[in-house]
Design an enzyme around this catalytic site. Structure first.
Site, mmCIF file in Angstrom:
data_model
loop_
_atom_site.group_PDB
_atom_site.id
_atom_site.type_symbol
_atom_site.label_atom_id
_atom_site.label_comp_id
_atom_site.label_asym_id
_atom_site.label_seq_id
_atom_site.Cartn_x
_atom_site.Cartn_y
_atom_site.Cartn_z
ATOM 1 N N HIS A 238 0.869 -1.175 0.000
ATOM 2 C CA HIS A 238 0.000 0.000 0.000
ATOM 3 C C HIS A 238 0.904 1.222 0.000
ATOM 4 O O HIS A 238 1.850 1.288 0.783
ATOM 5 C CB HIS A 238 -0.892 -0.024 1.236
ATOM 6 C CG HIS A 238 -2.033 0.944 1.184
ATOM 7 N ND1 HIS A 238 -1.842 2.292 1.214
ATOM 8 C CD2 HIS A 238 -3.375 0.744 1.095
ATOM 9 C CE1 HIS A 238 -3.026 2.897 1.150
ATOM 10 N NE2 HIS A 238 -3.967 1.976 1.078
ATOM 11 N N ARG A 258 -6.615 10.503 -0.257
ATOM 12 C CA ARG A 258 -6.489 10.977 -1.642
ATOM 13 C C ARG A 258 -7.852 11.017 -2.325
ATOM 14 O O ARG A 258 -8.137 11.902 -3.127
ATOM 15 C CB ARG A 258 -5.499 10.094 -2.406
ATOM 16 C CG ARG A 258 -4.046 10.378 -2.026
ATOM 17 C CD ARG A 258 -3.080 9.331 -2.572
ATOM 18 N NE ARG A 258 -3.175 8.089 -1.817
ATOM 19 C CZ ARG A 258 -3.159 6.877 -2.346
ATOM 20 N NH1 ARG A 258 -3.049 6.724 -3.653
ATOM 21 N NH2 ARG A 258 -3.245 5.814 -1.573
#
Lengths: 600, 251
Positions: A238, A258
């Site tokens: 990740h 994000r």
């Protein structure tokens, strides 16, 4: 036997693992009217699902009516670099919306749209805002809902119980043998069908978002029982784990940051993701900041921000920036949402991130950027299953969730894990129940198999001055981190395999102190066996695949190779030897292929 | 890096005592990190529960210097230099070993709670809920089941006999969440009063103080539930309710 007696239970279906997939499987099996046992290594409700943050991907079309299963299917396949089992990806995209609505009918409370429907959020690799969510604690909502629904379905739950080996009667599985963590006493489960839902293997790496439980138990149990594993080279790092302070390194920072407007920057303040847009995604990715920022509000006329490229792309980009000397002070990248969204919005949308950084890193994310870097998060590879039934290659054995392979191909999109757990958890529970109903003959357990496992399990107590299991685990984690990480190369993979071989030899000499009652040293010693097994599978498969694709990047083979795009690496035990072969991917039907021709 | 003294409870149902360990603590560490270091280097068999190490799973509850806390969210820099840090198992539940207790009580209480009974869907076959109608319940759903509120609740902690007829703060907010759920059609009033024993709570707010998720257990959960109980006794309020079509918007 091995100095003590053991208790015994019998079920039609035994589910091993009580995260999202295991709970959903148990609920479905119970709904078919069979007797169901659910075994979990921790307390109920503490499984890894609880840590999932961002959301459940499902093409509900609540926010963008243009969304549908075909678009979700296409995004999933492209995110997986087309290596996914197409049928799994299809079923997943088709069934995820109903599974989410079902959770709502069981009491889950997702964040709402203005007209009272389930709100959906943007995430990497998804064309439309698609993730049903609850702030940044979606996994908690999901596991609690399944848990509180599940406890009223007549399922027998066995908590803090660890399965050491599956038992077989000829070709078929017939049970499982393990121990209670609380007492250290043995327990035997006879079962007509077994569903593995044990999650992943991330504890083989040093920097990981995964908990102590993720020691590859189900992968190893399946392999030892004669089942095939596929795609074990594909491990997802990740892109955004915490990097500072050292004690929290690896803890997940949701992609929702994000999704909700956060952007990655290097130490010069540059939004570097614009420099890392691969050819494959150029057509759908914004190449300038203005367009990327407009995209959050207007998806029809703008292309997606490169901050939300699939995870493999973003993780590699951060890795490259750091190596080039453009990283943050503690060797990561800056993740900035404070200059882009108001403080109230951040606290409302990302409450656990706010809390986590404030408490653990003294960082106020509404005022300062976060420092983030790649962390081992998920294994795409796993038990090879039939797409429709979730059946493994051993009769009576099923697998769902992270322990199963194929669904996510070479790289999983964020949000597709929780939906995977629900869709294939349900399918596995259903198929296992049907299998159990139709299975003829008695359940006979071979005492020889049981006793051999029992002897092995208590052996560490006979070696009071043996090797320290924690030290061995740490050495393995260091090995996988440095030699089988994001960027791999032949010489390092060979070196890793040599080290794993030596660690295996030492693992049979580990010793533990104390007694069998709730003894973490002993538990760590026993988990080493599966951890070493999955580490070997991963490194071996990674050595075999001489190309770069998704969660497998070879420095010595930096390009994607079309020939490799047609095959899975399949692993199986023959005797004591791990065998590996390449097998052709199932052929996608023409009507699905057509979905990839329409537009870039 | 500094050397700290950890005073950790070692023992089981048969008894035990605190044992001192000298151990290195690095910058940024939490109590759980230090416990892990102890396990890896000095006490392989030191029993403790943990999973996420990020305050999300609620497994590593303990009493640190007498205060119920999640070990994973308790920073070492909270303590003065040279201070001895004691770590004990949560006291309200029977000990299994070292820092691990038997929390089965909570799972039994959970199972006894009448589950969601779903209302019929709207005319178009779907369910709609407005954000403002679920804000309060979403607060309750933040519960990570660390059982620290159960640990400090004096009804549970100090009166063994009460355990049978008392659900505890964790399950009061569970019940409140169900009672206020827009899709729920069940009436748990008799359950809340009898089986869950809400009358025993005298609102000392100890539960709210220790909640690592900062849920307003007392103000937003327990008090509205208690008011509901009072309303259900009041004949005028009951009559009004009937006229208003048994609305159960309570929040």
């Amino acid at each position: 036997m091995a100095g003590d007696d053991y208790e015994s239970h019998e079920h039609d279906v035994l589910v091993i693992g009580a995260g999202g997939a295991g709970l959903r499987a148990a609920i479905e099996a119970a709904a078919q009217g069979v007797s169901v046992g659910l075994v979990c290594k921790s307390l109920l409700g503490k499984a890894h699902t609880v840590m999932a943050e961002g959301g459940i991907a499902a093409a509900l079309g609540n926010v963008w009516p243009e969304d549908n299963w075909q678009v979700h299917f296409r995004d999933t396949m492209r995110g997986g670099k087309m290596l996914n089992n197409w049928r799994m990806a299809q079923l997943h995209a088709q069934e995820a919306p109903e599974r989410v609505l079902e959770l709502e009918r069981w009491g889950a409370l997702f964040d709402r749209t203005k007209d009272g429907r389930i709100l959906q959020r943007d995430f990497g690799g998804h064309r439309y805002a698609r993730l049903a969510h609850v702030g940044d604690r979606t996994g908690l909502e999901m596991i609690r809902t399944l848990q509180y629904h599940g406890i009223h379905q007549g399922i027998d739950v066995y908590m803090e119980c660890k399965i050491e080996r599956l038992l077989k009667d000829g070709e078929r599985v017939c049970g499982a043998f393990g121990y209670w963590r609380e007492t250290g006493k043995f327990v035997l489960f006879k079962a007509k069908a077994i569903v593995l839902a044990t999650g992943g293997i991330g504890k083989a790496w040093k920097i990981t978002s995964n908990s102590w439980e993720y020691t590859g138990d189900g992968h190893a149990l399946a392999l030892w029982a004669g089942a095939d594993l596929i795609d074990m080279e594909f491990v997802q790092f990740h892109p955004t784990g915490m990097v500072w302070p050292p004690s929290v390194r690896g803890i997940l920072v949701t992609e929702g940051v994000r999704g909700d407007g956060g952007t990655l920057r290097n130490k010069n303040g540059e939004r570097f993701m614009f420099n890392y847009i691969p050819e494959f995604f150029k057509g759908e990715t914004a190449d300038n900041e203005a367009e990327a920022d407009r995209w959050y509000e207007d998806k029809r006329n703008n292309r997606r921000t490169p901050d939300l490229l699939p995870r493999d792309e973003v993780a590699r980009a951060i890795n490259t920036e750091v190596k080039a000397g453009r990283g943050s002070p503690h060797g990561g990248a800056f993740l900035d949402i404070c200059t882009r969204r108001p403080a109230d919005y951040i606290r409302k949308r990302l409450p656990s991130m706010y809390h986590q950084f404030k408490e653990l890193a003294d960082v106020d994310i509404t005022k300062e950027p976060m420092e983030v870097g790649p962390t081992c998060h998920y294994v795409m590879g796993g038990v090879r299953v039939d797409a429709d039934s979730a059946a493994a290659t051993v009769p009576g054995l099923f697998a769902a969730g992270e322990v199963a392979g194929g669904m996510h191909g070479a790289n999983r999109l964020g949000g597709n894990s929780l939906s995977d757990l629900l869709v294939f958890g349900r399918r596995a529970g259903l198929s296992a129940a049907l299998y159990a109903k139709n299975r003829g003959g008695q359940l006979t357990v071979d005492q020889g198999q049981v006793e051999a496992v029992a002897r092995e399990v208590i052996a560490p107590f006979d070696r009071a001055h043996g090797e320290n299991p924690y030290a061995l685990q740490a050495e393995l984690q260091e090995t996988m981190q440095t030699l089988v990480g994001i960027i791999r190369t032949e010489s390092e993979l060979r070196e890793a395999l040599g080290k794993i071989e030596r660690l295996k030899a030492r693992a049979v000499r580990v010793g533990v102190d104390g007694n069998r009652q709730y003894n973490p040293g002993w538990h760590t010693a026993l988990d080493l066996k599966s951890l070493l097994t999955v580490a070997e599978c991963c490194a071996t498969a990674a050595l075999e695949r001489t190309e770069s694709r998704g969660g497998h990047t070879r420095d010595d083979h930096p390009y994607t190779d079309d020939q490799w795009g047609k095959v899975n690496v399949v692993q199986r035990l023959e005797g004591a030897d791990l065998r590996l072969r390449r097998e052709a991917l199932p052929e996608m039907p023409a009507e699905l292929k057509a979905l990839f021709q329409e537009r870039k | 890096m500094a050397t700290v003294t950890m005073r950790v409870f070692r023992g089981d149902a048969g008894g035990g005592s605190f044992k001192d360990y000298r151990v290195e603590a690095d910058e940024g560490m939490v109590v759980l990190d230090v416990i892990h270091r102890l396990q890896a280097t000095q006490a392989n068999d030191l029993a403790c529960r943990w999973n996420c190490k990020a305050g999300k799973c609620g497994s590593c509850s303990a009493e640190v210097n007498g205060k119920p806390r999640l070990m994973c969210m308790t920073r070492m820099n909270l303590f003065r230099e040279g201070e001895i840090i004691s770590v004990a198992p949560i006291r309200a539940f029977p000990i299994i070993r070292d820092l691990v207790t038997n929390v089965a009580y909570n799972y039994e209480k959970a199972k006894a709670i009448p589950p969601l009974r779903l209302k019929p869907p709207e005319a178009d076959g779907t369910y709609r809920m407005m954000q403002e109608d679920i804000d309060r319940i979403q607060e309750f759903h933040k519960c990570i089941e660390c059982f620290l509120c159960q640990d400090v609740c004096h009804v549970i902690r100090d009166h063994e006999a009460h355990k049978k007829a008392f659900a505890g703060p964790r399950f009061f907010i569970k019940l409140a969440g169900l009672e206020m759920h827009p899709l729920d059609a069940a009436d748990r009033t008799p359950f809340v009063r009898r089986e869950a024993g809400i009358g025993l709570c005298n609102i000392t707010k100890c539960c709210t103080e220790v909640c690592p998720e900062h849920i307003h257990i007392t103000d937003n959960g327990i008090i509205p539930l208690k008011e509901r109980m009072a309303d259900s006794f009041d004949p005028i309020v009951r009559l009004l309710r009937r006229f208003r079509g048994m609305r159960k918007d309570g929040a």
